[in-house]
Design a protein around this motif. Structure first.
Motif, mmCIF file in Angstrom:
data_model
loop_
_atom_site.group_PDB
_atom_site.id
_atom_site.type_symbol
_atom_site.label_atom_id
_atom_site.label_comp_id
_atom_site.label_asym_id
_atom_site.label_seq_id
_atom_site.Cartn_x
_atom_site.Cartn_y
_atom_site.Cartn_z
ATOM 1 N N VAL A 1 0.493 -8.095 -3.461
ATOM 2 C CA VAL A 1 0.106 -6.697 -3.231
ATOM 3 C C VAL A 1 -1.292 -6.441 -3.787
ATOM 4 O O VAL A 1 -2.152 -5.830 -3.127
ATOM 5 C CB VAL A 1 1.125 -5.743 -3.877
ATOM 6 N N ILE B 1 -2.817 -0.643 1.590
ATOM 7 C CA ILE B 1 -1.439 -0.860 1.170
ATOM 8 C C ILE B 1 -0.618 0.349 1.604
ATOM 9 O O ILE B 1 -0.939 1.496 1.269
ATOM 10 C CB ILE B 1 -1.328 -1.029 -0.353
ATOM 11 N N ALA C 1 -1.003 -1.903 -6.963
ATOM 12 C CA ALA C 1 -2.304 -1.986 -6.293
ATOM 13 C C ALA C 1 -3.365 -1.101 -6.927
ATOM 14 O O ALA C 1 -4.562 -1.314 -6.716
ATOM 15 C CB ALA C 1 -2.146 -1.622 -4.818
ATOM 16 N N SER D 1 -6.490 5.915 0.246
ATOM 17 C CA SER D 1 -6.168 4.796 -0.618
ATOM 18 C C SER D 1 -7.402 4.171 -1.239
ATOM 19 O O SER D 1 -7.316 3.199 -1.981
ATOM 20 C CB SER D 1 -5.386 3.734 0.161
ATOM 21 N N VAL E 1 4.273 -2.882 3.229
ATOM 22 C CA VAL E 1 4.941 -3.853 2.367
ATOM 23 C C VAL E 1 6.331 -3.359 1.970
ATOM 24 O O VAL E 1 6.491 -2.206 1.537
ATOM 25 C CB VAL E 1 4.103 -4.114 1.099
ATOM 26 N N VAL F 1 -0.897 5.377 -2.037
ATOM 27 C CA VAL F 1 -0.238 4.941 -0.805
ATOM 28 C C VAL F 1 -0.040 6.156 0.089
ATOM 29 O O VAL F 1 0.669 7.098 -0.261
ATOM 30 C CB VAL F 1 1.107 4.258 -1.113
ATOM 31 N N ILE G 1 -3.941 -8.103 -1.493
ATOM 32 C CA ILE G 1 -4.189 -7.365 -0.250
ATOM 33 C C ILE G 1 -5.141 -6.209 -0.502
ATOM 34 O O ILE G 1 -6.118 -6.002 0.238
ATOM 35 C CB ILE G 1 -2.861 -6.853 0.343
ATOM 36 N N ALA G 2 -4.868 -5.439 -1.548
ATOM 37 C CA ALA G 2 -5.726 -4.299 -1.868
ATOM 38 C C ALA G 2 -7.124 -4.753 -2.277
ATOM 39 O O ALA G 2 -8.130 -4.160 -1.856
ATOM 40 C CB ALA G 2 -5.085 -3.466 -2.980
ATOM 41 N N ALA H 1 7.371 -6.644 -2.802
ATOM 42 C CA ALA H 1 6.381 -6.297 -3.822
ATOM 43 C C ALA H 1 6.906 -6.588 -5.220
ATOM 44 O O ALA H 1 6.164 -7.047 -6.099
ATOM 45 C CB ALA H 1 6.001 -4.821 -3.693
ATOM 46 N N LEU I 1 4.321 0.301 -5.286
ATOM 47 C CA LEU I 1 3.098 -0.169 -4.627
ATOM 48 C C LEU I 1 1.855 0.424 -5.274
ATOM 49 O O LEU I 1 0.845 -0.273 -5.452
ATOM 50 C CB LEU I 1 3.154 0.178 -3.140
ATOM 51 N N THR J 1 -3.894 -2.474 7.901
ATOM 52 C CA THR J 1 -2.919 -1.811 7.041
ATOM 53 C C THR J 1 -1.724 -2.742 6.873
ATOM 54 O O THR J 1 -1.184 -3.242 7.861
ATOM 55 C CB THR J 1 -2.458 -0.484 7.666
ATOM 56 N N SER K 1 3.722 1.618 2.794
ATOM 57 C CA SER K 1 5.127 1.368 2.496
ATOM 58 C C SER K 1 5.933 1.041 3.751
ATOM 59 O O SER K 1 5.804 1.717 4.772
ATOM 60 C CB SER K 1 5.732 2.607 1.819
#
Length: 296
Positions: free
Chosen positions: A82, A92, A125, A292, A70, A129, A85-86, A75, A121, A67, A94
């Motif tokens: 971002v 992703i 992504a 997510s 971010v 989130v 990563i996803a 971001a 985010l 996890t 917060s």
């Protein structure tokens, strides 16, 4: 009200180790906040993209998932990070907008902070989130309204409790396992990892604790935490911790410098061992949430 989620947990069952990364840069840490004002952040070279991608590569070499909490400020300036990563299969989550501690905000400011960060985010992504981590583990008795604000913003869990004695955060009497902080609400708090040694609670959650301790001691504490865990064993680190060549900050106190720079040159090697010694998953998967996966 703190309602345990895992009262029927079997200590003999395999533990789920949940890996997390707090995506912030070297100049944004609390230790340097007395000498670096937020208004000066733009003056510092951004290194977090390269260090986070290095962290991604390390994690994926071991076929782990993590996890990534971010900062909204990051971001906004590194949207491609971002998305990457996803796209690479990680969660992703917060870390708030600009690393401001929860109890240093008014309730209205905090509501705006967590809602604004979540929207950005999710837009970047393309995933929902679910998770939040307070900068400096700063949800405590000074901000009793924080969990209500998170629930209202649509978060499903927080990982903002570090239940140890510390000079800046923590409650050594707080729950060590996931719990619901709000009566009748689904929001979960998943504390980061601690272990009991000779009747004393110690951290084994990562960060400066992990860099300061011999690796064998950290591994033993994580195994001890797993043996008694009433939920996932949550570990964290920062991308700047695997960036030993980062610029040095002038004017910071000796204590701040020691905390920040200690064993940066050894951190990557220790992470490799950690990733090899335990099987790591995302926090949402460890909690059985994983929202997510769906589009926001």
């Amino acid at each position: 009200m703190q309602n345990s989620l895992y009262t029927d947990h079997n200590p003999g069952a395999p533990a789920r180790f949940a890996l997390s990364v707090d995506v912030e840069d070297y100049f944004q840490v609390w230790a340097f906040s007395s000498v670096i004002d937020r208004a000066r952040w733009e003056d510092f070279p951004l290194r977090v993209e390269a260090s986070t991608r290095r962290a991604l590569d390390l994690i994926e070499e071991s076929r782990a998932r993590a996890t990534f909490f971010v900062l909204g400020w990051i971001a906004e300036r590194a949207p491609g990070l971002v998305r990457e990563i996803a796209a690479r299969g990680h969660e992703i989550a917060s870390h708030g907008w600009d690393h401001r501690k929860v109890f240093d905000q008014s309730p209205a400011q905090f509501r705006e902070d967590v809602a604004k960060t979540k929207r950005l985010l999710e837009d970047l992504a393309g995933v929902a989130v679910a998770g939040y981590r307070a900068p400096g583990f700063s949800i405590d008795a000074r901000a009793p309204w924080a969990y209500e604000a998170l629930a209202a913003a649509g978060y499903l869990y927080s990982s903002s409790a570090h239940p140890v004695a510390h000079d800046h955060y923590g409650d050594p009497r707080g729950p060590r396992e996931p719990f619901r902080p709000l009566t009748g609400r689904a929001l979960v708090e998943a504390p980061v990892a601690t272990a009991e040694i000779f009747g004393r609670r110690v951290s084994c959650a990562g960060g400066g604790w992990f860099r300061a301790m011999p690796y064998a001691a950290s591994r033993a504490l994580l195994r001890r935490a797993a043996a008694s865990a009433g939920g996932p064993v949550v570990f964290y680190f920062h991308p700047w911790e695997i960036d030993p060549d980062q610029p040095r900050i002038a004017g910071a106190s000796l204590k701040a410098r020691l905390r920040h720079y200690l064993n940066l040159d050894r951190m990557e090697g220790r992470l490799r061992r950690l990733l090899a010694d335990f099987q790591w998953v995302r926090i949402d998967d460890a909690l059985g949430l994983a929202p997510s996966r769906a589009a926001a």
